[in-house]
Design a protein around this motif. Structure first.
Motif, PDB file in Angstrom:
ATOM      1  N   MET A 190      51.809  21.415  40.795  1.00  8.88           N
ATOM      2  CA  MET A 190      51.601  22.260  41.967  1.00  8.88           C
ATOM      3  C   MET A 190      52.151  21.588  43.228  1.00  8.88           C
ATOM      4  O   MET A 190      52.741  22.250  44.095  1.00  8.88           O
ATOM      5  CB  MET A 190      50.117  22.572  42.142  1.00  8.88           C
ATOM      6  CG  MET A 190      49.803  23.480  43.323  1.00  8.88           C
ATOM      7  SD  MET A 190      50.495  25.162  43.170  1.00  8.88           S
ATOM      8  CE  MET A 190      49.304  25.894  42.030  1.00  8.88           C
ATOM      9  N   ASP A 203      49.370  28.585  36.821  1.00  8.39           N
ATOM     10  CA  ASP A 203      48.181  27.759  36.953  1.00  8.39           C
ATOM     11  C   ASP A 203      46.951  28.638  36.785  1.00  8.39           C
ATOM     12  O   ASP A 203      47.001  29.860  37.000  1.00  8.39           O
ATOM     13  CB  ASP A 203      48.156  27.076  38.328  1.00  8.39           C
ATOM     14  CG  ASP A 203      47.169  25.920  38.399  1.00  8.39           C
ATOM     15  OD1 ASP A 203      46.598  25.553  37.344  1.00  8.39           O
ATOM     16  OD2 ASP A 203      46.960  25.371  39.499  1.00  8.39           O
ATOM     17  N   ALA A 208      44.407  27.755  41.477  1.00  5.40           N
ATOM     18  CA  ALA A 208      45.579  28.206  42.239  1.00  5.40           C
ATOM     19  C   ALA A 208      45.191  29.015  43.469  1.00  5.40           C
ATOM     20  O   ALA A 208      45.938  29.052  44.459  1.00  5.40           O
ATOM     21  CB  ALA A 208      46.492  29.043  41.342  1.00  5.40           C
TER      22      ALA A 208
END
Length: 323
Positions: A190, A203, A208
């Motif tokens: 990420m 994700d 997320a």
């Protein structure tokens, strides 16, 4: 007569000692093994659950993070433990359903060496992209990828992980080519999506959402068959209108397992306690806020879903091997 009396007294002493040991063991902490590092989505879900289960059992439930080998080290710790209900595994589905298909040296068989106790919840992923990219929908992304074959990259928590294979399934069904970049976890992947080192990743919605709501990444689509309550404005892949993505439904789950050879009585008692924990209003609300779907069920429900998904992933993972 004296000998008989001694035997009776000795038997009483042994039984008393055994009863005391059992009572002490009943109050001993329960180890809840987690195969992922602290702070990640599985660890987060496990710690919330541990607090609720502790209330039901009347004894401490401590989370132990044992990472490595595609999260199978936590499973191995459980397999080796005594079947006394004091070592449990809060497992994420990829280790149960995907790892057996891709790991060359997996040290145990989830279908044979564990006792399913209860499902916990279901979860779905969301596809997020670097906010500076020129596509905002699945269709725009697919069109861009077809116009620039092999130029897009996506990250994952590692080869054979659910977000790796979910993205691979998306690419295969939509007819595009993308480059896979494996990381040692979702968090570093990420970070690189945000920084622009890679273009995108899938994700878990629960983790997320923070990045999406803060504007650090752009959400493209969720992998669930219907929109997720925590991201109501993000469409599903099936809504995209892209050929091949009709009915796209790729998710995962968490479940609790124990060592094999646990007694039927132990299994029943733990399943009852786990389901009671999941019914606690505080836990239900917290899981809902994180975008999870609670899944209360039986050991058989968990075993049946695991078996079905192992067979499904076997067809997707052909040619993929993890040492």
């Amino acid at each position: 007569m004296i000998a008989t009396t001694r035997r009776i007294l000795l038997s009483a002493l042994v039984l008393g000692t055994a009863s005391t040991a059992f009572a002490q063991n009943a109050q001993a902490p329960v180890r809840l093994m987690v195969g992922y590092s602290a702070g990640g989505p599985v660890d987060q879900g496990a710690r919330l659950f541990a607090q609720a289960l502790s209330k039901e059992l009347g004894t401490p439930v401590t989370v132990e993070n044992k990472t490595g080998a595609n999260a199978t080290l936590a499973g191995m710790e459980t397999v080796r433990a005594r079947p006394d209900g004091k070592t449990l595994w809060f497992a994420a589905s990829p280790t149960i359903t995907i790892s057996p298909n891709v790991m060359v040296k997996m040290q145990f068989d989830p279908a044979k060496d564990l006792t399913p106790l209860a499902p916990i919840l279901s979860y779905y992923n969301v596809l997020v992209v670097n906010k500076d990219q020129p596509y905002s929908t699945v269709k725009e992304l697919v069109d861009y990828a077809k116009a620039n074959p092999g130029q897009l990259s996506y990250g994952s928590a590692g080869v054979g992980g659910s977000n790796h294979l979910g993205a691979l399934l998306f690419a295969t069904r939509s007819g595009i080519e993308m480059n896979h970049v494996p990381y040692k976890g979702n968090a570093p992947a990420m970070t690189d999506v945000i920084g622009g080192q890679i273009h995108m990743m899938k994700d878990i919605i629960s983790t997320a959402s923070t990045y999406i709501n803060s504007g650090r990444v752009r959400a493209i689509a969720v992998t669930s068959p219907t929109r997720n309550a925590s991201l109501p404005n993000v469409p599903t892949f099936a809504e995209s209108g892209v050929a091949g993505l009709e009915g796209f439904d790729v998710g995962g789950w968490y479940g609790v397992f124990g060592p094999k050879d646990m007694s039927a009585e132990q299994v029943a008692e733990l399943n009852k306690a786990i389901n009671a924990a999941l019914s606690q209003p505080e836990l239900k609300q917290r899981y809902k806020e994180l975008g999870y779907d609670e899944w209360i069920g039986s050991p058989k429900d968990l075993a049946d879903r695991a078996a079905k998904e192992r067979a499904m992933w076997a067809t997707v993972t052909k040619g993929i091997e993890v040492n």
